[in-house]
Design an enzyme around this catalytic site. Structure first.
Site, mmCIF file in Angstrom:
data_model
loop_
_atom_site.group_PDB
_atom_site.id
_atom_site.type_symbol
_atom_site.label_atom_id
_atom_site.label_comp_id
_atom_site.label_asym_id
_atom_site.label_seq_id
_atom_site.Cartn_x
_atom_site.Cartn_y
_atom_site.Cartn_z
ATOM 1 N N ASN A 160 40.222 51.140 46.974
ATOM 2 C CA ASN A 160 39.825 50.481 48.051
ATOM 3 C C ASN A 160 40.634 50.276 49.277
ATOM 4 O O ASN A 160 40.414 50.173 50.573
ATOM 5 C CB ASN A 160 38.806 49.250 47.686
ATOM 6 C CG ASN A 160 39.504 48.343 46.942
ATOM 7 O OD1 ASN A 160 40.871 48.434 46.459
ATOM 8 N ND2 ASN A 160 39.339 47.219 46.951
ATOM 9 N N GLU A 259 44.956 41.132 39.102
ATOM 10 C CA GLU A 259 44.344 40.950 40.315
ATOM 11 C C GLU A 259 42.980 41.709 39.953
ATOM 12 O O GLU A 259 42.680 42.682 40.047
ATOM 13 C CB GLU A 259 44.773 40.988 41.447
ATOM 14 C CG GLU A 259 44.113 40.371 42.619
ATOM 15 C CD GLU A 259 42.844 41.425 43.479
ATOM 16 O OE1 GLU A 259 41.937 41.228 42.946
ATOM 17 O OE2 GLU A 259 43.313 42.361 44.038
ATOM 18 N N CYS A 293 37.466 43.051 46.648
ATOM 19 C CA CYS A 293 37.264 42.191 45.602
ATOM 20 C C CYS A 293 37.021 40.827 46.293
ATOM 21 O O CYS A 293 36.270 39.870 45.571
ATOM 22 C CB CYS A 293 38.422 42.255 44.557
ATOM 23 S SG CYS A 293 40.005 41.888 45.600
ATOM 24 N N GLU A 467 49.630 37.275 43.819
ATOM 25 C CA GLU A 467 50.493 38.295 44.956
ATOM 26 C C GLU A 467 50.537 37.683 46.241
ATOM 27 O O GLU A 467 49.506 36.800 46.696
ATOM 28 C CB GLU A 467 49.550 39.518 44.978
ATOM 29 C CG GLU A 467 49.728 40.274 43.563
ATOM 30 C CD GLU A 467 48.977 41.589 43.584
ATOM 31 O OE1 GLU A 467 49.951 42.678 43.154
ATOM 32 O OE2 GLU A 467 47.965 41.860 44.132
#
Length: 486
Positions: A160, A259, A293, A467
């Protein structure tokens, strides 16, 4: 056939990048990458085998001592030059993203800028990896704590955000002194390969960055995680796959950053500025066409303003122009593939069956490509199944609540906890609600939460680690303590 997308893709490297060189797969296999706007192929890419993955790990292991021993300032300069290179070729990279991912060109341009910023941020962080010196409580010795590179890191990224998800991992890994093997999503390998080219031209030594696209992700990733030289895995993707990789990482007690999925609530209180809330909702929902997300998935709106908010949101969503990403004026491109598009129709049908009303969109348009219109569903019952799934597309379900406690309970009724959004004019209320949301990140009167300088990650089944920010750098280090007496 989208000849424009094919022409853009044809200019990109399409082989494996191992040990600083482009090479075919060991068995000669290749796979096709398709344009989501047409469903037709635009490129043929080398498909790595497990043997190729092992070679990539060995190349990274050979490069590790030299790279970890390189002065932090020199590592920083490589990242800085790569940042400048990506920004100089922003348009080319953006068009490449559109060719394989399908997103609208303005969205792709924004992604390239965002992706490059990770390289600049970690160029700055590379020289700030400091330790500590203290006294033991008993006074017998001093405690010296150092951070050192964790070692070879395997990076697995989704389709994505093919540029940003790559640099968000490569940047901190290289800044910390690690070497990496990146396995990009099979749907979008071209962008990752192009970024490897930028890093090579920026001066990354051979083997420090390796990229192994493949149609056989499971065996390829497994071969790398089983390799004794690998000490870290970082994955962005679904919770289901993340759990599989965590089990594999446990076999060798590897460091793991995950993640994973999200199902972000978007809370609008009675006193919120509805114009600002709708504007924020458009960003939180429609960034990358909803395939994110962090996308707002559940719009929880106070009953006194729920109908007004839903109408305003439907008007804004209904005015978005849907089309091929490279076509001028397009604001929303296609979904990644046919399954994703058909899944959107399933979401709408399920919600309507539960009692929701479609205010705009809601059906697959005619013609080629994997398009689905921006859709608003009003009056979604609080117990509707649609609120328990990550939609990952341009659908906004609206549910009402009466009290803050009810809103928070609805927001937290979820196994994942990545991001959440809160709109209210009452700062104290907003902060109280934000503290009670079971998520890793909150946008308070803001539709964007991610920034290279901020720690990004979730709680519950949304993952492990962070992150971005300084925390992202620490994910690629391990701590050494030296007890010193003098």
């Amino acid at each position: 056939m989208s000849t424009t997308a094919r022409a853009v893709a044809a200019a990109a490297p399409a082989d494996l990048f191992v040990g600083g060189a482009w090479r075919p797969a060991s068995d000669g296999a290749r796979f096709e990458v398709s344009d989501p706007a047409t469903g037709e192929p635009v490129a043929s890419v080398a498909s790595a085998t497990p043997a190729d993955a092992v070679l990539a790990v060995e190349a990274a292991a050979s490069a590790l001592p030299g790279w970890s021993g390189t002065a932090p300032r020199e590592r920083a300069e490589v990242l800085r030059r790569a940042f400048e290179s990506m920004r100089a070729e922003q348009e080319e990279l953006a068009r490449l993203i559109v060719a394989e991912n399908g997103k609208a060109l303005p969205d792709a341009r924004a992604e390239v800028a965002y992706a490059a910023e990770f390289l600049r941020w970690y160029a700055e962080e590379a020289v700030r990896l400091s330790g500590t010196l203290g006294h033991a409580p008993a006074g017998g010795n001093r405690i010296l704590v150092q951070r050192r590179p964790i070692g070879v890191a395997v990076l697995v990224t989704p389709w994505n955000f093919p540029a940003a998800m790559a640099t968000r991992k490569i940047g901190p890994a290289l800044a910390a002194g690690c070497s990496v093997v990146l396995k990009p999503a099979a749907a979008t390998p071209l962008t990752a390969l192009a970024i490897a080219g930028h890093l090579r031209r920026a001066g990354a030594p051979p083997g420090v960055v390796n990229v192994v696209p493949t149609r056989h992700s499971g065996p390829v990733v497994r071969a790398m995680l089983d390799h004794p030289e690998v000490r870290k895995v970082s994955f962005t993707g679904s919770t289901e796959v993340g759990k599989v990789l965590l089990r594999q990482a446990a076999d060798r007690v590897l460091g793991a950053s995950m993640e994973l999925g999200g199902n972000a609530p978007f809370l609008v209180f009675a006193d919120a500025d509805l114009d600002e809330a709708v504007a924020g909702a458009m960003v939180a929902k429609m960034r990358n066409g909803g395939e994110a997300c962090t996308a707002a998935n559940r719009f929880l709106v106070h009953a006194s303003v729920a109908d007004d908010f839903a109408r305003r949101l439907a008007d804004a969503m209904g005015r978005l122009r849907v089309g091929p990403g490279l076509e001028p004026g397009t604001e929303v491109g296609p979904l990644i593939d046919e399954g994703a598009r058909d899944g959107m129709q399933d979401v709408v049908d399920e919600a309507v069956a539960a009692g929701a009303t479609v205010l705009t969109g809601g059906s697959v348009p005619p013609g080629p490509g994997w398009f689905y219109p921006p859709t608003v569903l009003a009056g979604v019952p609080a117990d509707a199944p649609v609120l328990r799934r990550e939609i990952f597309g341009p659908i906004a379900p609206v549910t009402s609540f009466d009290t803050a406690d009810e809103a928070i309970a609805l927001a937290n009724r979820c196994e994942t906890g990545l991001a959440g959004y809160v709109y209210t004019r009452d700062l104290a209320l907003g902060l109280r609600v934000a503290e009670r949301l079971e998520v890793g990140m909150v946008g308070l009167n803001r539709g964007v939460v991610s920034d290279p300088a901020a720690p990004f990650g979730g709680v519950k089944e949304s993952g492990l680690g962070r992150e971005g920010g300084h925390e992202g750098l620490l994910e690629y280090t391990e701590t050494t303590m030296i007890a010193v007496q003098w």
